[in-house]
Scaffold this motif. Structure first.
Motif, PDB file in Angstrom:
ATOM      1  N   PHE A 184       1.347   0.595  -1.667  1.00  0.00           N
ATOM      2  CA  PHE A 184       0.520   1.513  -0.888  1.00  0.00           C
ATOM      3  C   PHE A 184      -0.584   0.719  -0.192  1.00  0.00           C
ATOM      4  CE2 PHE A 184       2.567   4.125  -4.009  1.00  0.00           C
ATOM      5  CZ  PHE A 184       2.800   5.344  -3.382  1.00  0.00           C
ATOM      6  N   ARG A 188      -6.474   5.041  -2.282  1.00  0.00           N
ATOM      7  CA  ARG A 188      -6.549   6.496  -2.131  1.00  0.00           C
ATOM      8  C   ARG A 188      -5.152   7.105  -1.991  1.00  0.00           C
ATOM      9  NH1 ARG A 188     -10.343  10.071  -1.027  1.00  0.00           N
ATOM     10  NH2 ARG A 188     -11.911   8.465  -0.628  1.00  0.00           N
ATOM     11  N   GLU A 189      -4.301   6.457  -1.171  1.00  0.00           N
ATOM     12  CA  GLU A 189      -2.946   6.975  -0.974  1.00  0.00           C
ATOM     13  C   GLU A 189      -2.152   6.942  -2.274  1.00  0.00           C
ATOM     14  OE1 GLU A 189      -0.775   5.640   2.543  1.00  0.00           O
ATOM     15  OE2 GLU A 189      -2.667   4.902   3.367  1.00  0.00           O
ATOM     16  N   GLU A 192      -3.406   9.751  -4.533  1.00  0.00           N
ATOM     17  CA  GLU A 192      -2.981  11.059  -4.035  1.00  0.00           C
ATOM     18  C   GLU A 192      -1.532  11.342  -4.421  1.00  0.00           C
ATOM     19  OE1 GLU A 192      -4.461  13.594  -2.560  1.00  0.00           O
ATOM     20  OE2 GLU A 192      -6.436  12.631  -2.676  1.00  0.00           O
TER      21      GLU A 192
END
Length: 386
Positions: A184, A188-189, A192
């Motif tokens: 990633f 944050r991704e 999530e």
């Protein structure tokens, strides 16, 4: 000193004439402005610094150049995190990028496991609650600790919850969950995508639901306690401040006697480290990160406190606690403490050549100057760190 004052003197400081030299002006006395905990924020503009206090008082400091100003602010900022609040910064200009990333995603510093579990228990534990923290061993690794209710135990009982830990590795500009090859571009991704997902550890599943971020001024092993309680002039040690890994009796093997320390007998020894796997893989400490095999033996030194000196047992444990909270390439690593019957044993890293003073006496006249300079630099590095 000005050239004028020199002109009044002859060679070798002899006075010319009877004029007495003027006394130097008295330096102003230093006075305390505030403690680190009392600082709210710091503002730096060019070479001028403004340090703001909780009662709105402000101290202004003018330094010779902007780089000196930034250096002082960085020092204040670092000491604030070390003694007051490990997850906060006083000035945007010197905030470390790693700290900004941590605040953005609710990442704790490299906390020890005891503090992680204690925080999860304090936060009204619920299914899927998790803590994200930096690893104590790998600068680019994060540890995801996830909570799960144990169906064998009734809610509210001490064993009602289980914890498992999963590793997230930072590889260049990407983030990867160990065991999942997908990369990633941002943390944050990754978080999530993980939210609501179920992670498997052995035969058990752990669902990631709600993050438990750091709180201002939170007590953990990331803060240095500088003040101790005193009673009638005597310092009282708060036992809750002691923190070290507890080693079981069967995990150490005592071998040859090496000598005597300060009220201790020193032995050669072996520490058996089990690399947990499956459902027992909770630890991220020294044993599991560096020894992922089922079992490994480490060469160690055993410092056994003489039972006749049990009166200093508290100081012995305090010493082990302090040494367990420092980590430097030129300091002997403390694996933990073992209590074996009436014996208290500190388990330390084995250093091949033994104490430096013993080696110097033994090799007197055979040690090169270059070697001495190298060792002096290493000692200086360790002292600077401490």
């Amino acid at each position: 000193q000005s050239t004028e004052s020199f002109s009044q003197r002859g060679y070798f400081g002899r006075k010319s004439g009877n004029k007495e030299p003027e006394a130097p002006p008295a330096e102003p006395q230093w006075c305390r402005f505030c403690d680190f905990r009392e600082i709210t924020h710091v503002v730096v503009k060019d070479s001028r610094i403004c340090i703001h206090r909780q009662d709105n008082e402000c101290l202004e400091v003018q330094l010779p150049c902007p780089s000196s100003a930034l250096s002082l602010v960085a020092l204040l900022d670092g000491y604030f995190r070390l003694t007051a609040d490990s997850s906060h910064y006083l000035c945007h200009d010197v905030a470390p990028p790693r700290l900004l990333l941590s605040l953005q995603h609710g990442i704790h510093g490299p906390m020890q496991e005891e503090f992680v579990f204690a925080k999860l228990r304090r936060e009204e534990p619920e299914e899927g609650l998790y803590i994200l923290r930096w690893s104590v061993l790998d600068f680019n690794r994060m540890i995801l600790s996830v909570l799960k209710r144990s169906h064998q135990q009734a809610p509210g009982t001490p064993g009602a919850f289980k914890y498992r830990q999963f590793r997230i590795q930072k590889k260049g500009d990407s983030f990867v969950l160990e065991g999942w090859e997908r990369e990633f571009p941002t943390l944050r991704e990754l978080l999530e995508v993980l939210k609501g997902c179920t992670l498997k550890s052995g035969e058990e599943n752990f669902t990631v639901k709600r993050c438990c971020p750091p709180k201002p001024g939170e007590i953990s092993d990331l803060l240095i306690t500088r003040k101790a309680k005193k009673d009638n002039g005597k310092q009282i040690l708060n036992l809750t401040q002691l923190s070290f890994h507890q080693i079981r009796k069967h995990e150490i093997t005592q071998r040859a006697h090496l000598g005597h320390g300060t009220r201790t007998n020193i032995y050669d020894g072996v520490l058996s480290v089990c690399g947990n796997s499956g459902k027992d893989d909770e630890a991220e400490g020294f044993s599991t990160e560096q020894n992922n095999n089922n079992s490994r033996e480490l060469h160690v030194v055993l410092k056994v406190l003489d039972p006749s000196h049990r009166d200093i047992a508290l100081a012995f444990f305090e010493s082990a606690s302090l040494m367990s909270q420092v980590s430097h390439v030129h300091l002997a690593f403390v694996h933990g403490v073992c209590v074996r019957g009436s014996e208290n044993i500190m388990v330390e890293e084995f250093v091949e050549h033994g104490p430096l003073d013993v080696l110097l006496r033994k090799e007197k006249g055979r040690i090169s100057v270059g070697w001495k300079i190298t060792v002096a630099k290493q000692l200086g590095s360790a002292l600077s760190y401490l």
